[in-house]
Design an enzyme around this catalytic site. Structure first.
Site, PDB file in Angstrom:
ATOM      1  CE1 TYR A 154      -4.015   2.005   0.394  1.00  0.00           C
ATOM      2  CE2 TYR A 154      -2.874   3.099   2.191  1.00  0.00           C
ATOM      3  CZ  TYR A 154      -3.924   3.037   1.306  1.00  0.00           C
ATOM      4  OH  TYR A 154      -4.900   4.019   1.323  1.00  0.00           O
ATOM      5  CE  LYS A 202      -3.905   4.444  -2.061  1.00  0.00           C
ATOM      6  NZ  LYS A 202      -4.940   4.890  -3.023  1.00  0.00           N
ATOM      7  N   PRO A 219     -16.610   2.111   4.458  1.00  0.00           N
ATOM      8  CG  PRO A 219     -18.507   1.931   3.112  1.00  0.00           C
ATOM      9  CD  PRO A 219     -17.404   2.881   3.481  1.00  0.00           C
ATOM     10  CB  SER A 220     -12.899  -0.706   2.286  1.00  0.00           C
ATOM     11  OG  SER A 220     -12.137   0.454   2.433  1.00  0.00           O
ATOM     12  NE  ARG A 272      -7.966  -1.331   5.608  1.00  0.00           N
ATOM     13  CZ  ARG A 272      -8.551  -0.321   4.995  1.00  0.00           C
ATOM     14  NH1 ARG A 272      -9.269  -0.538   3.917  1.00  0.00           N
ATOM     15  NH2 ARG A 272      -8.446   0.907   5.450  1.00  0.00           N
TER      16      ARG A 272
HETATM   17  P1  NAD Z   1     -13.785   1.806  -0.116  1.00  0.00           P
HETATM   18  O1  NAD Z   1     -12.516   0.999  -0.115  1.00  0.00           O
HETATM   19  O2  NAD Z   1     -14.751   1.595   0.998  1.00  0.00           O
HETATM   20  O3  NAD Z   1     -14.534   1.599  -1.504  1.00  0.00           O
HETATM   21  C1  NAD Z   1     -13.819   1.279  -2.627  1.00  0.00           C
HETATM   22  C2  NAD Z   1     -14.733   1.282  -3.846  1.00  0.00           C
HETATM   23  O4  NAD Z   1     -13.893   0.895  -4.943  1.00  0.00           O
HETATM   24  C3  NAD Z   1     -15.869   0.305  -3.785  1.00  0.00           C
HETATM   25  O5  NAD Z   1     -17.079   0.957  -4.105  1.00  0.00           O
HETATM   26  C4  NAD Z   1     -15.498  -0.733  -4.851  1.00  0.00           C
HETATM   27  O6  NAD Z   1     -16.623  -1.306  -5.499  1.00  0.00           O
HETATM   28  C5  NAD Z   1     -14.655   0.101  -5.804  1.00  0.00           C
HETATM   29  N1  NAD Z   1     -13.753  -0.679  -6.646  1.00  0.00           N
HETATM   30  C6  NAD Z   1     -12.996  -1.738  -6.273  1.00  0.00           C
HETATM   31  N2  NAD Z   1     -12.339  -2.226  -7.340  1.00  0.00           N
HETATM   32  C7  NAD Z   1     -12.657  -1.446  -8.400  1.00  0.00           C
HETATM   33  C8  NAD Z   1     -12.306  -1.445  -9.767  1.00  0.00           C
HETATM   34  N3  NAD Z   1     -11.465  -2.378 -10.276  1.00  0.00           N
HETATM   35  N4  NAD Z   1     -12.826  -0.497 -10.593  1.00  0.00           N
HETATM   36  C9  NAD Z   1     -13.668   0.438 -10.096  1.00  0.00           C
HETATM   37  N5  NAD Z   1     -14.064   0.475  -8.808  1.00  0.00           N
HETATM   38  C10 NAD Z   1     -13.557  -0.450  -7.963  1.00  0.00           C
HETATM   39  O7  NAD Z   1     -13.411   3.331  -0.205  1.00  0.00           O
HETATM   40  P2  NAD Z   1     -12.465   4.212   0.730  1.00  0.00           P
HETATM   41  O8  NAD Z   1     -12.004   3.484   1.952  1.00  0.00           O
HETATM   42  O9  NAD Z   1     -13.181   5.489   0.864  1.00  0.00           O
HETATM   43  O10 NAD Z   1     -11.148   4.384  -0.151  1.00  0.00           O
HETATM   44  C11 NAD Z   1     -11.166   5.132  -1.347  1.00  0.00           C
HETATM   45  C12 NAD Z   1      -9.758   5.516  -1.698  1.00  0.00           C
HETATM   46  O11 NAD Z   1      -9.191   6.284  -0.620  1.00  0.00           O
HETATM   47  C13 NAD Z   1      -8.797   4.357  -1.929  1.00  0.00           C
HETATM   48  O12 NAD Z   1      -7.895   4.690  -2.959  1.00  0.00           O
HETATM   49  C14 NAD Z   1      -8.053   4.249  -0.608  1.00  0.00           C
HETATM   50  O13 NAD Z   1      -6.786   3.666  -0.734  1.00  0.00           O
HETATM   51  C15 NAD Z   1      -7.951   5.718  -0.245  1.00  0.00           C
HETATM   52  N6  NAD Z   1      -7.725   5.963   1.179  1.00  0.00           N
HETATM   53  C16 NAD Z   1      -8.587   5.466   2.093  1.00  0.00           C
HETATM   54  C17 NAD Z   1      -8.342   5.673   3.440  1.00  0.00           C
HETATM   55  C18 NAD Z   1      -9.251   5.097   4.486  1.00  0.00           C
HETATM   56  O14 NAD Z   1      -8.833   5.060   5.667  1.00  0.00           O
HETATM   57  N7  NAD Z   1     -10.446   4.700   4.159  1.00  0.00           N
HETATM   58  C19 NAD Z   1      -7.207   6.412   3.842  1.00  0.00           C
HETATM   59  C20 NAD Z   1      -6.356   6.920   2.869  1.00  0.00           C
HETATM   60  C21 NAD Z   1      -6.626   6.692   1.523  1.00  0.00           C
END
Ligand code: NAD
Length: 251
Positions: free
Chosen positions: A148, A152, A184-185, A189
């Site tokens: 990750y 990133k 949600p993810s 996790r």
């Molecule tokens: P999430 O992980 O809950 O949702 C991810 C979404 O991506 C889902 O709707 C899923 O259907 C979609 N998805 C998965 N594979 C796909 C594909 N091949 N094509 C298109 N869509 C696809 O969302 P989140 O936790 O809000 O994370 C969103 C982004 O923010 C990610 O890049 C994550 O790495 C980043 N991020 C999240 C956090 C956190 O703590 N949640 C922190 C820093 C960065």
């Protein structure tokens, strides 16, 4: 409807839930016409009927589908590359297949989306590209975030490279580096780490302990940064990677 993004057209990947969905709602509220895409049509269905939002299933791992999407797209002013995946573990927990999955979704899919959308932006001499990185990247290291953090960090490099190459042609590119966000993810996790009989509260406490503010971020908070980077309020910003992390990288 007027707003900071009035008249702008925007594409978001992974807009079915979490930060992508919150960004779709916030940008639409600010007057953008948002094309919300996600691999999961059922998740996109939760956006049905929202003013200024249209939905389209799109798997960003499918090169042909992304190419066709770019060719069919009308003028796009804003691209928010939000799709990403968290692999848990150190380098020795990450075999080649897991490494490739992380880089395919977290990095190559952005490369692909930008190549599909950027030519139209250049023609209009206007575009804002917003890439989802993380504070766990080249900003700070987090334990058990090998693939990750590496991928990133690559997002930040990719963003800076696009920004420098197109800065004189009306295109901006910036990266967002959130701390831990209650999406949600993340919930999934936490449940996975706790296991079937595990202590979910203890797992949650470990995530909270990383955040000096003592709480997780919300998707809606991150969405406000997306609105800012999409709008002319950030017209002087490009090639920047912006931590938005409740103080994590300041600890
Ligand atoms: P999430 O992980 O809950 O949702 C991810 C979404 O991506 C889902 O709707 C899923 O259907 C979609 N998805 C998965 N594979 C796909 C594909 N091949 N094509 C298109 N869509 C696809 O969302 P989140 O936790 O809000 O994370 C969103 C982004 O923010 C990610 O890049 C994550 O790495 C980043 N991020 C999240 C956090 C956190 O703590 N949640 C922190 C820093 C960065």
């Amino acid at each position: 409807m007027t707003g900071r993004l009035h008249g702008r057209t925007m594409v978001i990947t992974a807009a079915g839930q979490g930060i992508g969905r919150a960004a779709a709602l916030a940008c639409a509220r600010e007057g953008a016409f948002v094309l919300a895409t996600d691999i999961d049509a059922a998740k996109l269905a939760t956006l049905a009927g929202v003013v200024n939002v249209a939905t389209q299933p799109l798997d960003v791992l499918d090169a042909d589908a992304v190419r066709a999407f770019g060719l069919a797209a009308a003028r796009i002013d804003i691209l928010f590359n939000c799709a990403g995946f968290v692999h848990h573990g150190s380098i020795l927990d990450c075999d080649e297949a897991a490494f490739d999955v992380s880089f395919a979704l977290n990095v190559k899919a952005m490369y692909r989306m930008i190549r599909a959308i950027l030519p139209g932006m250049i023609e209009c001499r206007r575009g804002s590209i917003i890439n989802m990185a993380s504070v766990a990247s080249s900003v700070i290291a987090a334990p058990d975030r090998f693939a990750y953090g590496a991928s990133k960090a690559a997002v930040i490099g990719l963003t800076k490279s696009v920004a420098v190459d197109y800065v004189t042609r009306g295109i901006r590119a910036n990266a967002i580096c959130p701390g831990t966000v209650d999406s949600p993810s993340l919930q999934e996790r936490m449940r996975a780490q706790a296991g079937p009989d595990g202590d979910l509260d203890a797992v949650r406490a470990r995530f909270l302990a990383r955040q000096p503010m003592g709480r997780l971020g919300t998707p809606e908070e991150i969405a406000e940064l997306v609105v800012f980077l999409a709008s002319d309020e950030s017209a002087f910003m490009t090639g920047n990677a912006i931590p938005f992390d409740g103080g994590w990288s300041n600890a």
